[in-house]
Design an enzyme around this catalytic site. Structure first.
Site, PDB file in Angstrom:
ATOM      1  N   HIS A  12       0.874  -1.293  -0.005  1.00  0.00           N
ATOM      2  CA  HIS A  12       0.141  -0.019   0.221  1.00  0.00           C
ATOM      3  C   HIS A  12       0.923   1.195   0.004  1.00  0.00           C
ATOM      4  O   HIS A  12       0.251   2.241   0.460  1.00  0.00           O
ATOM      5  CB  HIS A  12      -0.969  -0.079   1.346  1.00  0.00           C
ATOM      6  N   HIS A  59      -1.203   5.260   9.815  1.00  0.00           N
ATOM      7  CA  HIS A  59       0.115   5.909   9.774  1.00  0.00           C
ATOM      8  C   HIS A  59       0.082   7.157  10.345  1.00  0.00           C
ATOM      9  O   HIS A  59       0.744   8.079   9.954  1.00  0.00           O
ATOM     10  CB  HIS A  59       0.561   5.988   8.310  1.00  0.00           C
ATOM     11  N   HIS A 194      10.283  -3.996   3.925  1.00  0.00           N
ATOM     12  CA  HIS A 194      11.008  -2.581   3.471  1.00  0.00           C
ATOM     13  C   HIS A 194      11.415  -1.897   4.874  1.00  0.00           C
ATOM     14  O   HIS A 194      10.842  -2.245   6.033  1.00  0.00           O
ATOM     15  CB  HIS A 194      10.014  -2.027   2.970  1.00  0.00           C
ATOM     16  N   GLU A 241       4.231  -4.871   8.795  1.00  0.00           N
ATOM     17  CA  GLU A 241       3.156  -4.787   8.271  1.00  0.00           C
ATOM     18  C   GLU A 241       2.705  -6.318   7.674  1.00  0.00           C
ATOM     19  O   GLU A 241       1.544  -6.438   7.413  1.00  0.00           O
ATOM     20  CB  GLU A 241       3.177  -3.986   7.052  1.00  0.00           C
TER      21      GLU A 241
END
Length: 289
Positions: A12, A59, A194, A241
């Protein structure tokens, strides 16, 4: 009763929204990711789900380091998007399903999950971009209702992979006990590997990402044996995530088959992935817990 017809996982990263805004879907850098949704579009057009339960990580649009729930569920009639500062166009509001939301919350609390109940909730790119990717031509309204479920992947201590899997199982039980004829798709958004900061900024672990994509289908419990520290070492600090994928998989309590799967890296310094799983109820059997 409500039925979970499938699960979808997708990265995303905000740059996906910027690529959509600039019309770059078919450029060499982005084409593999956007083309991965062609079979997803065909499946959605065939099965026509009524509701998407979207498991993601906020976030900072709603929760920050001073107030960070481990798990939160939206119970609003509508969910608005807001400008997060990424240059992503703000998308139209998403219709909720308060009755199903409250049923889920009731059942989750009864299953001993301490849920933060959100009767107002802004939804950020981790929620909006996956739905936009699912329905690129929709607007100004969306073709299904949506319920946001957030998992803390920012502020330690984080929930374990096993706890997130059990949350997904509880969500699955809650949906399947809802006395309405609804078709539900469960979406897990984030990752894969990541890291955005520190000496390992830009870190991607393709081998671990592909392992996760294999195990999500065939042996999700294998992923629950990793500690949070191990996941961070293997997938980067934002690779946690993965928890949203694990929770999605826990919700699929029937016979699961892979409809589509694509891995493409890098996408904005991320191991980008899309996976679609069909969930066929096993008649006369209780799905393994």
């Amino acid at each position: 009763m409500a039925r979970i017809i499938g699960g979808l996982t997708t990265s995303h990263v905000p740059s996906i929204g910027a690529a959509i805004a600039r019309g770059e879907q078919q450029t060499p850098y982005w084409k593999p990711l956007f083309d991965a949704f062609i079979p997803v579009h065909a499946w959605l057009d065939e099965v026509k789900p009524d509701v998407a339960v979207v498991i993601y990580n906020d976030h900072g649009l709603n929760f920050f380091l001073d107030k960070m729930p481990t798990f939160a569920v939206g119970a609003a009639a509508t969910y608005d998007n807001a400008d997060e500062g990424w240059g992503i166009p703000v998308l139209p509001s998403f219709e909720g399903d308060p009755d199903l939301s409250w049923h889920m919350i009731d059942r989750l609390v009864a299953d001993e999950f301490d849920i933060t109940m959100c009767q107002e909730l802004l939804v950020d790119h981790a929620f909006t971009l996956p739905i936009k990717l699912m329905y690129p031509d929709a607007g100004p309204t969306w073709p299904l209702r949506a319920i946001p479920v957030t998992i803390n992947s920012v502020q330690h201590p984080l929930p374990s992979a096993l706890r997130c899997y059990k949350l997904g199982q509880a969500i699955g039980r809650a949906i399947e006990s809802y006395p309405a004829d609804l078709k539900v798709v469960v979406v897990g958004t984030g990752g894969l590997s990541h890291q955005l900061d520190g000496t390992r900024a830009g870190f991607i672990n393709k081998a671990f990402d592909l392992l996760c994509m294999e195990k999500i289908v065939s042996d999700p419990l294998a992923l629950t044996r990793y500690s949070n520290r191990q996941i961070i070492e293997l997938a980067g600090s934002q690779g946690v995530e993965l928890m949203t994928w694990i929770a999605m998989r826990g919700a699929l309590r029937g016979k699961v088959s892979k409809v589509a799967s694509t891995y493409h890296a890098p996408i904005s310094n991320t191991g980008g992935a899309v996976m679609l799983l069909a969930n066929e109820a096993v008649v006369g059997e209780v799905a393994a817990e």
